[in-house]
Design an enzyme around this catalytic site. Structure first.
Site, PDB file in Angstrom:
ATOM      1  N   GLU A  81       0.842  -1.192   0.000  1.00  0.00           N
ATOM      2  CA  GLU A  81       0.000   0.000   0.000  1.00  0.00           C
ATOM      3  C   GLU A  81       0.880   1.246   0.000  1.00  0.00           C
ATOM      4  OE1 GLU A  81      -2.178   0.707   3.760  1.00  0.00           O
ATOM      5  OE2 GLU A  81      -1.446  -1.263   4.358  1.00  0.00           O
ATOM      6  N   CYS A 113      -3.536  -3.426   4.530  1.00  0.00           N
ATOM      7  CA  CYS A 113      -2.624  -4.436   5.083  1.00  0.00           C
ATOM      8  C   CYS A 113      -3.045  -5.857   4.740  1.00  0.00           C
ATOM      9  CB  CYS A 113      -2.527  -4.286   6.595  1.00  0.00           C
ATOM     10  SG  CYS A 113      -2.147  -2.611   7.095  1.00  0.00           S
ATOM     11  N   HIS A 235      -2.305  -9.770  12.384  1.00  0.00           N
ATOM     12  CA  HIS A 235      -1.732  -8.548  11.822  1.00  0.00           C
ATOM     13  C   HIS A 235      -1.398  -7.619  12.995  1.00  0.00           C
ATOM     14  CE1 HIS A 235      -1.097  -4.858   9.796  1.00  0.00           C
ATOM     15  NE2 HIS A 235      -2.203  -4.308  10.257  1.00  0.00           N
TER      16      HIS A 235
HETATM   17  N1  CAA Z   1       2.959   3.315  30.617  1.00  0.00           N
HETATM   18  C1  CAA Z   1       2.299   2.222  30.179  1.00  0.00           C
HETATM   19  N2  CAA Z   1       1.211   2.297  29.354  1.00  0.00           N
HETATM   20  C2  CAA Z   1       0.797   3.515  28.994  1.00  0.00           C
HETATM   21  C3  CAA Z   1       1.441   4.697  29.422  1.00  0.00           C
HETATM   22  C4  CAA Z   1       2.570   4.562  30.277  1.00  0.00           C
HETATM   23  N3  CAA Z   1       3.226   5.627  30.736  1.00  0.00           N
HETATM   24  N4  CAA Z   1       0.773   5.745  28.888  1.00  0.00           N
HETATM   25  C5  CAA Z   1      -0.245   5.255  28.139  1.00  0.00           C
HETATM   26  N5  CAA Z   1      -0.234   3.900  28.197  1.00  0.00           N
HETATM   27  C6  CAA Z   1      -1.119   2.954  27.505  1.00  0.00           C
HETATM   28  C7  CAA Z   1      -2.580   3.358  27.483  1.00  0.00           C
HETATM   29  O1  CAA Z   1      -3.237   3.030  28.689  1.00  0.00           O
HETATM   30  C8  CAA Z   1      -3.091   2.560  26.305  1.00  0.00           C
HETATM   31  O2  CAA Z   1      -3.302   1.232  26.681  1.00  0.00           O
HETATM   32  P1  CAA Z   1      -4.683   0.481  26.338  1.00  0.00           P
HETATM   33  O3  CAA Z   1      -4.807   0.516  24.850  1.00  0.00           O
HETATM   34  O4  CAA Z   1      -4.507  -0.866  26.879  1.00  0.00           O
HETATM   35  O5  CAA Z   1      -5.754   1.289  26.991  1.00  0.00           O
HETATM   36  C9  CAA Z   1      -1.887   2.561  25.343  1.00  0.00           C
HETATM   37  O6  CAA Z   1      -0.761   2.937  26.137  1.00  0.00           O
HETATM   38  C10 CAA Z   1      -2.009   3.539  24.194  1.00  0.00           C
HETATM   39  O7  CAA Z   1      -2.374   4.791  24.724  1.00  0.00           O
HETATM   40  P2  CAA Z   1      -3.512   5.672  24.022  1.00  0.00           P
HETATM   41  O8  CAA Z   1      -4.717   4.833  23.742  1.00  0.00           O
HETATM   42  O9  CAA Z   1      -3.676   6.932  24.797  1.00  0.00           O
HETATM   43  O10 CAA Z   1      -2.729   5.978  22.678  1.00  0.00           O
HETATM   44  P3  CAA Z   1      -3.055   6.999  21.544  1.00  0.00           P
HETATM   45  O11 CAA Z   1      -4.491   7.344  21.530  1.00  0.00           O
HETATM   46  O12 CAA Z   1      -2.067   8.081  21.586  1.00  0.00           O
HETATM   47  O13 CAA Z   1      -2.701   6.096  20.287  1.00  0.00           O
HETATM   48  C11 CAA Z   1      -3.675   4.723  18.569  1.00  0.00           C
HETATM   49  C12 CAA Z   1      -3.287   4.801  20.041  1.00  0.00           C
HETATM   50  C13 CAA Z   1      -4.853   5.665  18.311  1.00  0.00           C
HETATM   51  C14 CAA Z   1      -4.058   3.286  18.252  1.00  0.00           C
HETATM   52  C15 CAA Z   1      -2.462   5.162  17.707  1.00  0.00           C
HETATM   53  O14 CAA Z   1      -1.379   4.328  17.942  1.00  0.00           O
HETATM   54  C16 CAA Z   1      -2.763   5.180  16.219  1.00  0.00           C
HETATM   55  O15 CAA Z   1      -3.399   6.087  15.693  1.00  0.00           O
HETATM   56  N6  CAA Z   1      -2.233   4.167  15.487  1.00  0.00           N
HETATM   57  C17 CAA Z   1      -2.419   4.049  14.032  1.00  0.00           C
HETATM   58  C18 CAA Z   1      -3.668   3.281  13.691  1.00  0.00           C
HETATM   59  C19 CAA Z   1      -3.587   1.847  14.051  1.00  0.00           C
HETATM   60  O16 CAA Z   1      -2.531   1.282  14.229  1.00  0.00           O
HETATM   61  N7  CAA Z   1      -4.760   1.181  14.137  1.00  0.00           N
HETATM   62  C20 CAA Z   1      -4.837  -0.228  14.424  1.00  0.00           C
HETATM   63  C21 CAA Z   1      -6.017  -0.925  13.788  1.00  0.00           C
HETATM   64  S1  CAA Z   1      -6.083  -0.593  12.028  1.00  0.00           S
HETATM   65  C22 CAA Z   1      -4.991  -1.712  11.326  1.00  0.00           C
HETATM   66  O17 CAA Z   1      -4.620  -2.657  11.940  1.00  0.00           O
HETATM   67  C23 CAA Z   1      -4.513  -1.461   9.943  1.00  0.00           C
HETATM   68  C24 CAA Z   1      -3.155  -0.844  10.013  1.00  0.00           C
HETATM   69  O18 CAA Z   1      -2.147  -1.536   9.934  1.00  0.00           O
HETATM   70  C25 CAA Z   1      -3.059   0.603  10.185  1.00  0.00           C
END
Ligand code: CAA
Length: 389
Positions: A81, A113, A235
């Protein structure tokens, strides 16, 4: 009985550079454990200025051709992609570099993906028609999100090449598959952008729902029961996602999601991804390589494979690990591909991220950076010019 079809050889490659998530955490002003533990990522592979999906795909595929020759490879499917051209298939750029046969159909596949799984399943179909054929399937991606966004720590890059054959040495695929497709906007990349757009939380929920629906269909098609699998290979957009999805699947089926049991089912699949990052189409197969390289003896064991591509398509499929598979693994080369990466400082990482491809048709030599086997030497007259190193 029908001839088993599946993965006969599997090889992966990644980029010259890597960025430690501690460096990114410092820049973003967050605790590094949010990345190390929260999303389960420690480093991400980053492409040098003279690398792209063609150079890493070539590096992944070359060892397979060296070991098995090119006879009867009549189809080459490259899933990505992050393609380099809207028309010409990426595998044709590496055709001459790695010596692919002329008597072959060479095609690029796309569905986020999921594309690598499409390639694997199409390959299995071709081989069922003519078991003397072999199909080279390559999944290659460089995951790029906007700087200073939640997606940024989930970047990464890798290519996986697989030789798909009858009577495979590594994994024989079960003929049954569970499928789920739905038109949603959780993650996408319009033609005018180099960075993906993502609705993070929606994408996580969509992934979990799609995996569960694909499982339901897999069972409807007569697939195995959950308890039959020695491991679950998901994945991995980030390694924690595999854990989340597996917990969701178990709970949806009324199973208790015991943390140790989940670790036993998933843990070994995440070792490579944790340090490579999201490699989109390649990610599931990097997970498989990680499991085979790091897991206990899996001879005769059933594996579950869960593919998800945003947008969205999911497939739940399965296979049996073949006896003697360990003799066919490339563990040492895989570990070397990861450990030989050069760690980046933040400034150079940012420069690489912000660099744009030349688009004026003039001659542009690329800075010589990568120490990998292939590089993008120049872009000239709107043509990409690759070379072996
Ligand atoms: N110590 C330990 N853990 C901590 C921490 C710390 N100091 N601070 C935060 N965390 C934890 C949170 O509690 C959270 O855990 P849970 O998910 O178990 O609740 C984790 O870290 C992540 O924190 P946030 O949820 O606050 O993270 P975020 O909102 O900043 O980002 C996300 C998360 C939105 C998924 C981001 O990574 C993102 O946008 N990723 C891209 C999209 C993606 O990967 N999507 C996945 C499904 S789509 C797919 O699979 C296709 C593909 O390849 C893209």
């Amino acid at each position: 009985t029908t001839t088993p079809v599946g993965i006969h050889d599997l090889s992966f490659a990644t980029t010259h550079y890597a960025l430690d998530h501690a460096v990114l955490a410092q820049r973003l002003g967050v605790d590094r454990d949010k990345f190390y533990l929260g999303i389960g990522q420690e480093k991400m592979s980053v492409a040098a200025a003279d690398e792209d999906i063609v150079t890493i795909a070539a590096a992944a595929a070359k060892p397979i051709l060296e070991r098995h020759g090119t006879d009867n490879i009549r189809t080459v499917l490259l899933a990505t992609e992050t393609g380099v051209d809207q028309s010409k298939a990426a595998a044709l750029y590496l055709h001459s570099l790695i010596g692919l046969p002329n008597a072959a159909r060479v095609v690029e596949l796309k569905q986020a993906c999921y594309g690598g799984t499409a390639g694997l399943q199409f390959a299995a179909g071709l081989i069922a028609r003519d078991p003397s054929q072999r199909v080279l399937v390559i999944a290659a991606d460089i995951a790029k999100y906007e700087l200073d966004t939640p997606g940024e720590p989930t970047q990464g890059a890798a290519a996986v090449a697989m030789l798909v054959t009858a009577d495979p040495a590594i994994l024989a695929l079960d003929p049954v598959s569970g499928l789920y497709s739905a038109d949603i906007m959780d993650f996408w990349r319009p033609n005018y952008r180099t960075e993906a757009i993502v609705d993070g939380k929606t994408s996580v929920n969509a992934y979990q729902k799609a995996a569960q629906e694909a499982w339901t269909d897999y069972r409807r098609q007569g697939g195995r029961e959950l308890g039959e699998f020695a491991a679950f290979c998901y994945h991995q957009p980030f390694t924690k996602m595999a854990y989340k999805a597996h917990r969701h699947l178990l709970e949806s089926q009324g199973h208790t999601a015991d943390t140790d049991a989940i670790e036993a089912a998933i843990g070994a699949t995440t070792t490579y991804n944790r340090t490579v990052g999201n490699s989109y189409t390649a990610s599931l197969y990097l997970g498989l390589a990680s499991l085979l390289d790091h897991g206990d003896d899996l001879t005769g064991k059933a594996l579950a494979m869960i593919s998800y591509g945003s947008g969205s398509v999911a497939e739940f499929f399965s296979g049996t690990v073949q006896s003697g598979y360990r003799e066919h693994l490339r563990t040492e080369a895989n570990l070397a591909a990861i450990s030989s990466r050069e760690l980046l400082g933040y400034e150079r990482y940012r420069e690489l991220h912000e660099a744009t491809s030349p688009s004026d048709g003039a001659y542009h030599a690329m800075v010589e950076e990568t120490r990998r086997p292939y590089r993008l030497a120049a872009v000239s007259g709107h043509k990409r010019i690759y070379e072996s190193r």
